[in-house]
Design an enzyme around this catalytic site. Structure first.
Site, PDB file in Angstrom:
ATOM      1  N   SER A 142      86.581 -17.228 -83.077  1.00 27.22           N
ATOM      2  CA  SER A 142      85.850 -15.987 -83.368  1.00 27.22           C
ATOM      3  C   SER A 142      85.001 -16.141 -84.618  1.00 27.22           C
ATOM      4  O   SER A 142      85.358 -16.868 -85.553  1.00 27.22           O
ATOM      5  CB  SER A 142      86.849 -14.843 -83.565  1.00 27.22           C
ATOM      6  N   TYR A 167      93.645 -10.848 -87.333  1.00 30.75           N
ATOM      7  CA  TYR A 167      92.971 -11.385 -86.144  1.00 30.75           C
ATOM      8  C   TYR A 167      92.218 -12.662 -86.498  1.00 30.75           C
ATOM      9  O   TYR A 167      92.338 -13.684 -85.813  1.00 30.75           O
ATOM     10  CB  TYR A 167      92.012 -10.341 -85.572  1.00 30.75           C
TER      11      TYR A 167
END
Length: 346
Positions: A142, A167
């Site tokens: 990501s 995350y």
């Protein structure tokens, strides 16, 4: 070739499976079908892949009802034994791991879900690829790994040791774990740092979905950092094309070696984005144009774990695969709004 796609009922996984099938490959898709967001949307994506959703049962394969070479298995990545058994039977050529607990803001509320799905689950994927070798393991990282980096555009040579959300930390962990398995066991791995994917069949927790819903319903949009945000919005079809191209070109040993760092591991990481930073307010204006309605804006400060800007340097991916995103934001947003109105009949 035979592909395993994890997270196949997800936003990107659904579109990728369709691409692979159109290219003539055999695909087995797995998904936990958890309730992080509307399960009916996930089931609708599977229906779009011609799966009889009424036949879905835990750990049981369900074949597509058309002539395509697609099978679905309901399975959590945390179920390591079942994943190993599936890989032992199927002997996949390529594994594309898109299954994950997504969302930066949700990680503030439920951190354990990110450790279970993104770290324990990814370890099980790596173990499966170790014991039942594949030609290539592609996995979703990501843009969030760049944290609050101010240097633009983001490059894979930048330091990413300061994540600002769990995350992001879980995705950085995936990259470190992949390198270890590439180094120790020769598993060819490619990590793809996704940048703000949007388009039809998107997730309800994503900005485009939330904004479109609010505008059509005449409700206020929550605009964080008072709208002073930039994102490298990347259309889903461009992302899928990039993932597919990358999957066909496994890394070679020593590909990441530099003067400071020597490794014989078949390992690499690419950015995958549009390579254009778009102002959030311009994105909102594109939604207004596509819906024909004016947004009601609620301007708010920055949320914890968020970053003001993302912007991808995709030169390495383009050089390796010929990747070249070409969808204009205005066109991509219009395509999403058309899908949304059709799906929800509004």
């Amino acid at each position: 070739m035979k592909f395993l796609v994890t997270g196949v009922a997800g936003f990107i996984g659904h579109s990728l499976a369709g691409k692979l099938l159109r290219e003539g490959h055999q695909v087995v898709g797995i998904d936990s079908l958890n309730d992080y967001y509307d399960v009916n949307l996930k089931l609708a994506r599977l229906k779009d892949l011609h799966v009889d959703v009424a036949a879905i049962d835990l750990h049981k394969k369900v074949a597509s009802t058309d002539a395509s070479c697609f099978e679905f298995v309901k399975m959590k990545l945390e179920d390591g034994k079942e994943l190993l058994e599936l890989c032992s039977v199927e002997r996949f050529d390529v594994v594309i791991n898109l299954a994950a607990q997504a969302g930066v803001r949700y990680s503030l509320e439920n951190p354990r879900a990110y450790v279970d799905a993104n770290i324990v689950g990814f370890l099980n994927v790596l173990e499966a690829c170790r014991h039942y070798p594949v030609k290539h393991l592609i996995y979703a990282s990501s843009s969030s790994v760049y944290g609050a980096n101010k240097k633009m555009p983001f490059s894979t040579s930048d330091n990413v040791d300061h994540p600002v959300s769990l995350y992001a930390a879980s995705k950085k962990s995936n990259e470190l774990m992949a390198h270890t398995y590439s180094h120790l066991y020769g598993v060819p791995t490619t990590g793809l740092r996704f940048f703000t994917v949007y388009g039809p069949w998107g997730r309800p927790d994503m900005a485009l979905f939330i904004f479109t819903k609010a505008i059509l319903e005449g409700k206020p949009l929550k605009v964080f950092n008072y709208g002073k945000m930039k994102r490298d919005f990347t259309y889903v079809d461009d992302i899928v094309e990039g993932v597919y191209r990358a999957a066909l070109v496994p890394p070679q040993s020593g590909e990441t070696a530099t003067e400071e760092y020597v490794s014989n591991a078949p390992y690499r990481v690419f950015n995958i984005g549009n390579s254009k930073a778009v102002n959030l307010m311009d994105f909102i204006r594109a939604i207004e144009k596509a819906t024909g309605k004016e947004a009601v804006l609620e301007m708010l400060p920055m949320q914890p774990g968020d970053v003001p800007a993302t912007y991808a340097d995709v030169a390495a991916l383009s050089e390796a695969t010929g990747y070249k995103p070409d969808t204009l934001v205005e066109d991509g947003v219009a395509n999403f709004v058309d899908w949304y109105r059709n799906y929800y009949q509004v």
